[in-house]
Design a protein around this motif. Sequence first.
Motif, PDB file in Angstrom:
ATOM      1  N   VAL A  76       2.255  -0.950  43.221  1.00 52.33           N
ATOM      2  CA  VAL A  76       1.865  -1.779  42.074  1.00 52.33           C
ATOM      3  C   VAL A  76       1.080  -2.987  42.570  1.00 52.33           C
ATOM      4  O   VAL A  76      -0.095  -3.152  42.270  1.00 52.33           O
ATOM      5  CB  VAL A  76       3.094  -2.227  41.262  1.00 52.33           C
ATOM      6  N   ARG A  77       1.729  -3.817  43.390  1.00 51.63           N
ATOM      7  CA  ARG A  77       1.060  -5.006  43.917  1.00 51.63           C
ATOM      8  C   ARG A  77       0.199  -4.712  45.145  1.00 51.63           C
ATOM      9  O   ARG A  77      -0.759  -5.423  45.418  1.00 51.63           O
ATOM     10  CB  ARG A  77       2.118  -6.045  44.313  1.00 51.63           C
ATOM     11  N   GLY A  78       0.556  -3.694  45.905  1.00 55.77           N
ATOM     12  CA  GLY A  78       0.022  -3.534  47.250  1.00 55.77           C
ATOM     13  C   GLY A  78      -1.168  -2.612  47.415  1.00 55.77           C
ATOM     14  O   GLY A  78      -1.832  -2.223  46.459  1.00 55.77           O
ATOM     15  N   TYR A 110      12.102  -7.884  39.524  1.00 58.25           N
ATOM     16  CA  TYR A 110      10.868  -7.748  40.276  1.00 58.25           C
ATOM     17  C   TYR A 110      10.339  -9.084  40.792  1.00 58.25           C
ATOM     18  O   TYR A 110       9.201  -9.189  41.237  1.00 58.25           O
ATOM     19  CB  TYR A 110       9.797  -7.060  39.422  1.00 58.25           C
ATOM     20  N   SER A 111      11.171 -10.111  40.744  1.00 58.61           N
ATOM     21  CA  SER A 111      10.767 -11.439  41.198  1.00 58.61           C
ATOM     22  C   SER A 111      10.272 -11.420  42.638  1.00 58.61           C
ATOM     23  O   SER A 111      10.978 -10.981  43.553  1.00 58.61           O
ATOM     24  CB  SER A 111      11.957 -12.400  41.100  1.00 58.61           C
ATOM     25  N   GLU A 151       1.329  -3.716  28.494  1.00 60.32           N
ATOM     26  CA  GLU A 151       2.040  -3.625  27.218  1.00 60.32           C
ATOM     27  C   GLU A 151       3.542  -3.418  27.394  1.00 60.32           C
ATOM     28  O   GLU A 151       4.314  -3.537  26.437  1.00 60.32           O
ATOM     29  CB  GLU A 151       1.465  -2.504  26.363  1.00 60.32           C
ATOM     30  N   LYS A 152       3.996  -3.118  28.623  1.00 60.28           N
ATOM     31  CA  LYS A 152       5.419  -2.950  28.904  1.00 60.28           C
ATOM     32  C   LYS A 152       6.072  -4.235  29.405  1.00 60.28           C
ATOM     33  O   LYS A 152       7.281  -4.269  29.659  1.00 60.28           O
ATOM     34  CB  LYS A 152       5.621  -1.849  29.946  1.00 60.28           C
ATOM     35  N   ALA A 153       5.284  -5.306  29.551  1.00 59.64           N
ATOM     36  CA  ALA A 153       5.814  -6.559  30.095  1.00 59.64           C
ATOM     37  C   ALA A 153       6.862  -7.161  29.157  1.00 59.64           C
ATOM     38  O   ALA A 153       6.657  -7.224  27.946  1.00 59.64           O
ATOM     39  CB  ALA A 153       4.682  -7.553  30.308  1.00 59.64           C
ATOM     40  N   PRO A 154       7.976  -7.626  29.700  1.00 63.21           N
ATOM     41  CA  PRO A 154       8.983  -8.292  28.862  1.00 63.21           C
ATOM     42  C   PRO A 154       8.433  -9.607  28.295  1.00 63.21           C
ATOM     43  O   PRO A 154       7.527 -10.213  28.868  1.00 63.21           O
ATOM     44  CB  PRO A 154      10.128  -8.571  29.844  1.00 63.21           C
ATOM     45  N   SER A 155       8.981 -10.036  27.206  1.00 64.30           N
ATOM     46  CA  SER A 155       8.586 -11.315  26.618  1.00 64.30           C
ATOM     47  C   SER A 155       8.851 -12.435  27.619  1.00 64.30           C
ATOM     48  O   SER A 155       9.917 -12.508  28.223  1.00 64.30           O
ATOM     49  CB  SER A 155       9.379 -11.555  25.332  1.00 64.30           C
ATOM     50  N   GLY A 179       2.333 -11.752  44.947  1.00 59.42           N
ATOM     51  CA  GLY A 179       2.902 -12.734  44.039  1.00 59.42           C
ATOM     52  C   GLY A 179       2.637 -12.438  42.583  1.00 59.42           C
ATOM     53  O   GLY A 179       3.093 -13.166  41.692  1.00 59.42           O
ATOM     54  N   ARG A 180       1.914 -11.338  42.327  1.00 58.02           N
ATOM     55  CA  ARG A 180       1.537 -11.002  40.950  1.00 58.02           C
ATOM     56  C   ARG A 180       2.690 -10.356  40.182  1.00 58.02           C
ATOM     57  O   ARG A 180       3.535  -9.679  40.757  1.00 58.02           O
ATOM     58  CB  ARG A 180       0.337 -10.045  40.956  1.00 58.02           C
ATOM     59  N   CYS A 181       2.675 -10.542  38.883  1.00 59.10           N
ATOM     60  CA  CYS A 181       3.633  -9.877  38.001  1.00 59.10           C
ATOM     61  C   CYS A 181       3.381  -8.375  38.029  1.00 59.10           C
ATOM     62  O   CYS A 181       2.230  -7.931  37.927  1.00 59.10           O
ATOM     63  CB  CYS A 181       3.471 -10.407  36.579  1.00 59.10           C
ATOM     64  N   VAL A 182       4.441  -7.596  38.137  1.00 56.31           N
ATOM     65  CA  VAL A 182       4.270  -6.140  38.236  1.00 56.31           C
ATOM     66  C   VAL A 182       3.706  -5.522  36.962  1.00 56.31           C
ATOM     67  O   VAL A 182       3.195  -4.395  36.997  1.00 56.31           O
ATOM     68  CB  VAL A 182       5.590  -5.429  38.608  1.00 56.31           C
ATOM     69  N   TRP A 183       3.791  -6.258  35.850  1.00 57.91           N
ATOM     70  CA  TRP A 183       3.238  -5.725  34.604  1.00 57.91           C
ATOM     71  C   TRP A 183       1.813  -6.228  34.345  1.00 57.91           C
ATOM     72  O   TRP A 183       1.204  -5.881  33.352  1.00 57.91           O
ATOM     73  CB  TRP A 183       4.139  -6.087  33.422  1.00 57.91           C
ATOM     74  N   HIS A 184       1.297  -7.055  35.251  1.00 51.85           N
ATOM     75  CA  HIS A 184      -0.042  -7.592  35.080  1.00 51.85           C
ATOM     76  C   HIS A 184      -0.837  -7.478  36.381  1.00 51.85           C
ATOM     77  O   HIS A 184      -1.457  -8.439  36.837  1.00 51.85           O
ATOM     78  CB  HIS A 184       0.010  -9.050  34.609  1.00 51.85           C
ATOM     79  N   CYS A 185      -0.789  -6.298  36.971  1.00 50.45           N
ATOM     80  CA  CYS A 185      -1.593  -6.010  38.161  1.00 50.45           C
ATOM     81  C   CYS A 185      -2.751  -5.087  37.767  1.00 50.45           C
ATOM     82  O   CYS A 185      -2.917  -4.732  36.600  1.00 50.45           O
ATOM     83  CB  CYS A 185      -0.728  -5.360  39.239  1.00 50.45           C
TER      84      CYS A 185
END
Length: 441
Positions: free
Chosen positions: A186-188, A258-259, A236-240, A300-306
Amino acid sequence: MSNQLSMDIDDKNKYDHERPVTVVIVGAGHRSLIYASFAEMHPEQMKIVGVVDPDVERRALTKERFDLSDEGCFSDIDELITKPKMADAVINGTMDHLHVSTSIPLLRAGYDIMLEKPIGISEDEVLSLYEEAKRLGRKVMICHVLRYAPFYASIRQQIADGVIGDIVSLTTSENVTYHHMAMAYVRGKWGRVDKGGSSMLMAKSCHDLDVLAWMKGDVQPVKVSSFGGLQQFRPEKAPSGAGTRCLVDCSIEENCPYSARKHYIEQRLWSAYVTYNTHLGVTISDEELAESLRTDSPYGRCVWHCDNDVVDHQTVIMEFADGSSGTHVMTGGTSKPGRSIHIVGTKGEIQGEMEEGSYVIRHPDARKGHIYSEQQFEVGVSGDLHGGGDLLLTADFVKVLRGAVPSISSTSLEQSLHGHLIGFAADQSRQEQRTVEIKRV
């Protein structure tokens, strides 16, 4: 005497006497250095004499670690292959999309190769390397380390010994943990096909597809169907409350599994990938790492916004030439890692999980009061992501170069093709939503 004839004669005689096999590291990344560490443990068997890497710091650190000369350090393979041949072999640990384009010139320069998986990023590319290695008579071993893991090697020997008869069906699974999935896919580096070069199936599960093909011996796979996709790690799967960077604008970071802070600072997971050149001894403080995760680090990116586009789950179904079938299920984002296998034969079955370090063999038992008999086999390796296979593969590479008969686990290029062909066909099947026939080799 021509230079080519001289090289041919040298190739035939170079392993006739007891001496360390000499090796150049091409791509001084994490995986290459694991294999190269065999030289530190067994200097009488293998000696690192050179390194090729475009990164100045990485070259310098590798030079220091293995006490290399200035003449043994190169920024690219062109520098290496224009010099007189300086070693018996290379460990090629470059990125997936560079494997074939770097290996062919090295073969032509006279080097045998231990090549990180996957062999290449397309069927045509892989077959072109196979044809060139065959033409030149060079040895190429693929780093399918699971074949050397005692768990799988023991099972393969049981099958070869006919303990469960002829194989009817095989089922394997690989569970990729949430933190591994996030780091690599995801990030890598392997989160996008155009960056890593490979689909997730080929980058992560070509080991497992190779195991399926290897268990079938000389029986080739003939057709494949596959299903899967990117289900979880999408915007679209990112938590609020999720932000774009864990340490910058995320209101749920403290409780998010996923922090980046939890994974890479508090637990120091995957340091060899997340922090630069850690595998070569470079250290970084928590404060420095936090600053990197806040600013420029992709980790450091959010896993739902990569920008990831590889699948997070995929199932592969295959048929072999004798009518038997195989299935592999790869699932990313699981809580617990693990690889499992279940093989059913005409006389019995084998089932186990690699991380448990054991498997069972069952046979039908129709005696009164019985349904089946069961025997457990301990292999002595548990909790290792590759089941202890990494350095066992390197040891076998050295033995093969010295002229030993290849072991049952041998990962020669010729014997490693079918798992790759299954994988390429599976990705084609998934994308085109149809069953794909596999090319005969």
